[in-house]
Design a protein around this motif. Structure first.
Motif, PDB file in Angstrom:
ATOM      1  N   GLY A  30       0.856  -1.184   0.000  1.00  0.00           N
ATOM      2  CA  GLY A  30       0.000   0.000   0.000  1.00  0.00           C
ATOM      3  C   GLY A  30       0.886   1.226   0.000  1.00  0.00           C
ATOM      4  O   GLY A  30       1.716   1.423  -0.881  1.00  0.00           O
ATOM      5  N   THR A  31       0.753   2.060   1.022  1.00  0.00           N
ATOM      6  CA  THR A  31       1.621   3.241   1.136  1.00  0.00           C
ATOM      7  C   THR A  31       2.813   3.004   2.050  1.00  0.00           C
ATOM      8  O   THR A  31       3.759   3.797   2.061  1.00  0.00           O
ATOM      9  N   ARG A  32       2.808   1.914   2.823  1.00  0.00           N
ATOM     10  CA  ARG A  32       3.847   1.686   3.841  1.00  0.00           C
ATOM     11  C   ARG A  32       5.101   1.079   3.224  1.00  0.00           C
ATOM     12  O   ARG A  32       5.045   0.105   2.486  1.00  0.00           O
ATOM     13  N   SER A  33       6.230   1.677   3.534  1.00  0.00           N
ATOM     14  CA  SER A  33       7.510   1.141   3.076  1.00  0.00           C
ATOM     15  C   SER A  33       7.783  -0.212   3.730  1.00  0.00           C
ATOM     16  O   SER A  33       7.660  -0.360   4.943  1.00  0.00           O
ATOM     17  N   LEU A  34       8.166  -1.188   2.925  1.00  0.00           N
ATOM     18  CA  LEU A  34       8.467  -2.514   3.473  1.00  0.00           C
ATOM     19  C   LEU A  34       9.752  -2.495   4.291  1.00  0.00           C
ATOM     20  O   LEU A  34       9.895  -3.226   5.264  1.00  0.00           O
ATOM     21  N   GLY A  35      10.694  -1.646   3.889  1.00  0.00           N
ATOM     22  CA  GLY A  35      11.981  -1.607   4.583  1.00  0.00           C
ATOM     23  C   GLY A  35      12.016  -0.687   5.780  1.00  0.00           C
ATOM     24  O   GLY A  35      12.954  -0.743   6.581  1.00  0.00           O
ATOM     25  N   GLU A  36      11.007   0.189   5.905  1.00  0.00           N
ATOM     26  CA  GLU A  36      10.947   1.129   7.022  1.00  0.00           C
ATOM     27  C   GLU A  36       9.475   1.401   7.310  1.00  0.00           C
ATOM     28  O   GLU A  36       8.862   2.292   6.728  1.00  0.00           O
ATOM     29  N   PRO A  37       8.855   0.597   8.203  1.00  0.00           N
ATOM     30  CA  PRO A  37       7.409   0.684   8.425  1.00  0.00           C
ATOM     31  C   PRO A  37       6.934   2.014   9.010  1.00  0.00           C
ATOM     32  O   PRO A  37       5.727   2.281   9.025  1.00  0.00           O
TER      33      PRO A  37
ATOM     34  N   ASP B  27       0.436   4.571  -9.143  1.00  0.00           N
ATOM     35  CA  ASP B  27      -0.272   3.357  -8.745  1.00  0.00           C
ATOM     36  C   ASP B  27       0.502   2.506  -7.759  1.00  0.00           C
ATOM     37  O   ASP B  27      -0.089   1.748  -6.985  1.00  0.00           O
ATOM     38  N   TRP B  28       1.825   2.601  -7.754  1.00  0.00           N
ATOM     39  CA  TRP B  28       2.603   1.765  -6.829  1.00  0.00           C
ATOM     40  C   TRP B  28       2.470   2.230  -5.381  1.00  0.00           C
ATOM     41  O   TRP B  28       2.858   1.500  -4.460  1.00  0.00           O
ATOM     42  N   THR B  29       1.875   3.390  -5.158  1.00  0.00           N
ATOM     43  CA  THR B  29       1.574   3.824  -3.784  1.00  0.00           C
ATOM     44  C   THR B  29       0.077   4.064  -3.609  1.00  0.00           C
ATOM     45  O   THR B  29      -0.338   4.830  -2.752  1.00  0.00           O
ATOM     46  N   GLY B  30      -0.725   3.388  -4.415  1.00  0.00           N
ATOM     47  CA  GLY B  30      -2.179   3.497  -4.326  1.00  0.00           C
ATOM     48  C   GLY B  30      -2.771   3.804  -5.681  1.00  0.00           C
ATOM     49  O   GLY B  30      -2.305   4.720  -6.361  1.00  0.00           O
ATOM     50  N   PRO B  31      -3.788   3.060  -6.133  1.00  0.00           N
ATOM     51  CA  PRO B  31      -4.395   3.298  -7.437  1.00  0.00           C
ATOM     52  C   PRO B  31      -4.855   4.743  -7.605  1.00  0.00           C
ATOM     53  O   PRO B  31      -5.544   5.289  -6.751  1.00  0.00           O
ATOM     54  N   ALA B  32      -4.403   5.360  -8.695  1.00  0.00           N
ATOM     55  CA  ALA B  32      -4.778   6.744  -9.018  1.00  0.00           C
ATOM     56  C   ALA B  32      -4.363   7.734  -7.937  1.00  0.00           C
ATOM     57  O   ALA B  32      -4.926   8.825  -7.832  1.00  0.00           O
TER      58      ALA B  32
ATOM     59  N   ALA C 123      -1.927   9.645  -7.712  1.00  0.00           N
ATOM     60  CA  ALA C 123      -1.327  10.887  -8.190  1.00  0.00           C
ATOM     61  C   ALA C 123      -2.378  11.865  -8.703  1.00  0.00           C
ATOM     62  O   ALA C 123      -2.032  12.885  -9.290  1.00  0.00           O
ATOM     63  N   THR C 124      -3.666  11.557  -8.461  1.00  0.00           N
ATOM     64  CA  THR C 124      -4.743  12.443  -8.891  1.00  0.00           C
ATOM     65  C   THR C 124      -5.439  13.055  -7.684  1.00  0.00           C
ATOM     66  O   THR C 124      -5.364  12.519  -6.575  1.00  0.00           O
ATOM     67  N   LEU C 125      -6.139  14.150  -7.916  1.00  0.00           N
ATOM     68  CA  LEU C 125      -6.855  14.825  -6.829  1.00  0.00           C
ATOM     69  C   LEU C 125      -7.877  13.902  -6.182  1.00  0.00           C
ATOM     70  O   LEU C 125      -7.910  13.741  -4.958  1.00  0.00           O
ATOM     71  N   ILE C 126      -8.717  13.280  -6.993  1.00  0.00           N
ATOM     72  CA  ILE C 126      -9.768  12.451  -6.422  1.00  0.00           C
ATOM     73  C   ILE C 126      -9.234  11.111  -5.923  1.00  0.00           C
ATOM     74  O   ILE C 126      -9.779  10.513  -4.999  1.00  0.00           O
ATOM     75  N   GLY C 127      -8.143  10.650  -6.501  1.00  0.00           N
ATOM     76  CA  GLY C 127      -7.634   9.332  -6.156  1.00  0.00           C
ATOM     77  C   GLY C 127      -6.768   9.278  -4.917  1.00  0.00           C
ATOM     78  O   GLY C 127      -6.582   8.205  -4.334  1.00  0.00           O
ATOM     79  N   VAL C 128      -6.239  10.414  -4.456  1.00  0.00           N
ATOM     80  CA  VAL C 128      -5.293  10.390  -3.335  1.00  0.00           C
ATOM     81  C   VAL C 128      -5.993  10.246  -1.988  1.00  0.00           C
ATOM     82  O   VAL C 128      -5.368   9.881  -0.986  1.00  0.00           O
ATOM     83  N   GLY C 129      -7.298  10.482  -1.937  1.00  0.00           N
ATOM     84  CA  GLY C 129      -8.009  10.454  -0.659  1.00  0.00           C
ATOM     85  C   GLY C 129      -7.961   9.112   0.040  1.00  0.00           C
ATOM     86  O   GLY C 129      -7.687   9.040   1.245  1.00  0.00           O
ATOM     87  N   ARG C 130      -8.214   8.038  -0.693  1.00  0.00           N
ATOM     88  CA  ARG C 130      -8.242   6.718  -0.064  1.00  0.00           C
ATOM     89  C   ARG C 130      -6.871   6.294   0.468  1.00  0.00           C
ATOM     90  O   ARG C 130      -6.770   5.891   1.631  1.00  0.00           O
ATOM     91  N   PRO C 131      -5.795   6.349  -0.335  1.00  0.00           N
ATOM     92  CA  PRO C 131      -4.494   5.981   0.242  1.00  0.00           C
ATOM     93  C   PRO C 131      -4.056   6.902   1.382  1.00  0.00           C
ATOM     94  O   PRO C 131      -3.368   6.470   2.301  1.00  0.00           O
ATOM     95  N   ALA C 132      -4.460   8.174   1.343  1.00  0.00           N
ATOM     96  CA  ALA C 132      -4.144   9.083   2.451  1.00  0.00           C
ATOM     97  C   ALA C 132      -4.840   8.627   3.723  1.00  0.00           C
ATOM     98  O   ALA C 132      -4.256   8.633   4.819  1.00  0.00           O
ATOM     99  N   ARG C 133      -6.087   8.230   3.592  1.00  0.00           N
ATOM    100  CA  ARG C 133      -6.838   7.708   4.737  1.00  0.00           C
ATOM    101  C   ARG C 133      -6.181   6.433   5.281  1.00  0.00           C
ATOM    102  O   ARG C 133      -6.022   6.254   6.494  1.00  0.00           O
ATOM    103  N   ASP C 134      -5.771   5.537   4.368  1.00  0.00           N
ATOM    104  CA  ASP C 134      -5.137   4.279   4.787  1.00  0.00           C
ATOM    105  C   ASP C 134      -3.814   4.540   5.508  1.00  0.00           C
ATOM    106  O   ASP C 134      -3.499   3.888   6.505  1.00  0.00           O
ATOM    107  N   ALA C 135      -3.045   5.503   4.995  1.00  0.00           N
ATOM    108  CA  ALA C 135      -1.765   5.826   5.628  1.00  0.00           C
ATOM    109  C   ALA C 135      -1.981   6.385   7.027  1.00  0.00           C
ATOM    110  O   ALA C 135      -1.287   6.002   7.981  1.00  0.00           O
ATOM    111  N   ALA C 136      -2.949   7.299   7.175  1.00  0.00           N
ATOM    112  CA  ALA C 136      -3.225   7.883   8.494  1.00  0.00           C
ATOM    113  C   ALA C 136      -3.692   6.815   9.481  1.00  0.00           C
ATOM    114  O   ALA C 136      -3.296   6.816  10.653  1.00  0.00           O
ATOM    115  N   ARG C 137      -4.520   5.899   9.004  1.00  0.00           N
ATOM    116  CA  ARG C 137      -4.996   4.820   9.883  1.00  0.00           C
ATOM    117  C   ARG C 137      -3.846   3.916  10.318  1.00  0.00           C
ATOM    118  O   ARG C 137      -3.726   3.572  11.501  1.00  0.00           O
ATOM    119  N   ALA C 138      -2.967   3.559   9.382  1.00  0.00           N
ATOM    120  CA  ALA C 138      -1.829   2.696   9.718  1.00  0.00           C
ATOM    121  C   ALA C 138      -0.886   3.380  10.702  1.00  0.00           C
ATOM    122  O   ALA C 138      -0.378   2.736  11.637  1.00  0.00           O
TER     123      ALA C 138
END
Length: 352
Positions: A309-316, A325-330, A332-347
């Motif tokens: 997802g967004t978490r680095s495997l070598g440095e959690p 896409d390698w840090t969350g589908p879409a 790099a877009t305005l509408i697409g960054v919301g979900r991975p941002a939410r996942d990162a904050a939760r983690a």
């Protein structure tokens, strides 16, 4: 003097702001360090005629719909800058503009973020620096001997800068098509559009709304172990936004195959013929801006940092957001960054 916080976000563009929104909702203490002196991220550096692929209501960050722009279905870059500045102010996000981060290092159970204005110590770091500050220029033969003007997408502004010039636009993606269309419709330059392979236009009725749906469907298929649909890349490379469609339909947007080399005053083609040129605009993409993470020694294949997802495997304690896409589908877009941002904050909240 070292300052302390729970989370340091590096980058104050759309990804950094989305991260700040979700960190605030989690009740975490954080700071956003942004190299730009003003709000707006990379959008404040775009060319004059650039517009989004999607209407405003489908181009929003979490929590706040982008308002429509008067007399424009697809908002311009300046409208996006205003929206991001308002978003930053509305949610009182602690962005320190004009602060460039040089390095992120391990420091026991903390991460040390070294910036030109001082040092921050955090329990976690979100890197959201994007790609705009790291334009890619291909190693084309003769590039060092060409005596005309060479610039990248990042420094293109307007057709008026190329009046009566012979301009080569190199690149078969959205930027190449849009800049070639901008120049040809402007009618002030003699334009040759050059692509590595024949350009692939998406169907005219597809815009950013449909592209986000396609990317989401691909993510679900991969998560459920189904066949990879190929996502957006399976449809084409170029969104036929109105200026691109107009130039294409007028016969002004016909691409030539890539030239063999640059010469002092133009290009040599594969058949040995020569054409003169006054300027070359390289619309050849970008690479992730990750130099600040070099001390962590995390780089993997193609310069990417391996992630779950967004978490680095070598440095959690490190999350990467908005690079593609390698840090969350879409992401790099305005509408697409919301979900991975939410996942990162939760983690990160779970980690802390």
């Amino acid at each position: 003097m070292t300052q302390h916080t729970d989370v340091v976000v590096v980058g104050g563009g759309q990804a950094g702001l989305a991260a700040g929104y979700h960190l605030r909702r989690r009740g975490l203490d954080f700071v956003i360090l942004d190299a730009d002196p003003a709000p707006g991220g990379s959008w404040q550096h775009m060319w004059d005629s650039l517009h989004l692929f999607s209407p405003a209501e489908h181009s929003s960050l979490p929590g706040r719909l982008m308002p429509a722009q008067a007399r424009a279905i697809y908002p311009g870059a300046g409208h996006v800058v205003d929206y991001l500045a308002d978003y930053e102010k509305r949610y009182e996000l602690p962005v320190q503009h004009g602060t460039r981060v040089d390095a992120v290092r391990r420091d026991g159970d903390q991460l040390l973020v070294e910036a030109d204005s001082g040092t921050w110590q955090g329990k976690a770091v979100i890197s959201a620096t994007g790609t705009w500050s790291r334009p890619f220029l291909p190693a084309v033969p003769g590039r060092s001997v060409f005596t005309g003007q060479q610039l990248h997408t990042v420094t293109y502004r307007s057709p008026a800068d190329f009046t009566d010039q012979r301009v080569l636009v190199v690149g078969g993606g959205n930027s190449g098509a849009q800049i070639a269309a901008d120049l040809t419709l402007g009618g002030q330059a003699e334009v040759t559009w050059v692509t590595q392979r024949p350009p692939r236009f998406l169907p005219d009725d597809i815009d950013g709304r449909a592209l986000f749906d396609v990317a989401t469907s691909r993510r679900r298929a991969l998560e459920e172990g189904r066949t990879d649909t190929g996502g957006v890349a399976s449809l084409g490379d170029i969104v036929a936004v109105p200026p691109v469609r107009a130039a294409r339909d007028a016969g002004l947007l016909t691409a030539k195959p890539m030239f063999s080399r640059l010469t002092t005053n133009g290009v040599q083609w594969a058949d040995g013929s020569h054409s003169g040129a006054d300027a070359v605009i390289w619309c050849t993409g970008f690479r992730p801006a990750l130099a600040h993470l070099a001390p962590l020694s995390l780089r993997g294949p193609r310069g990417h940092i391996p992630t779950d997802g967004t978490r680095s495997l070598g440095e959690p304690r490190l999350h990467l957001l908005g690079y593609g896409d390698w840090t969350g589908p879409a992401s790099a877009t305005l509408i697409g960054v919301g979900r991975p941002a939410r996942d990162a904050a939760r983690a990160i909240a779970q980690l802390l």
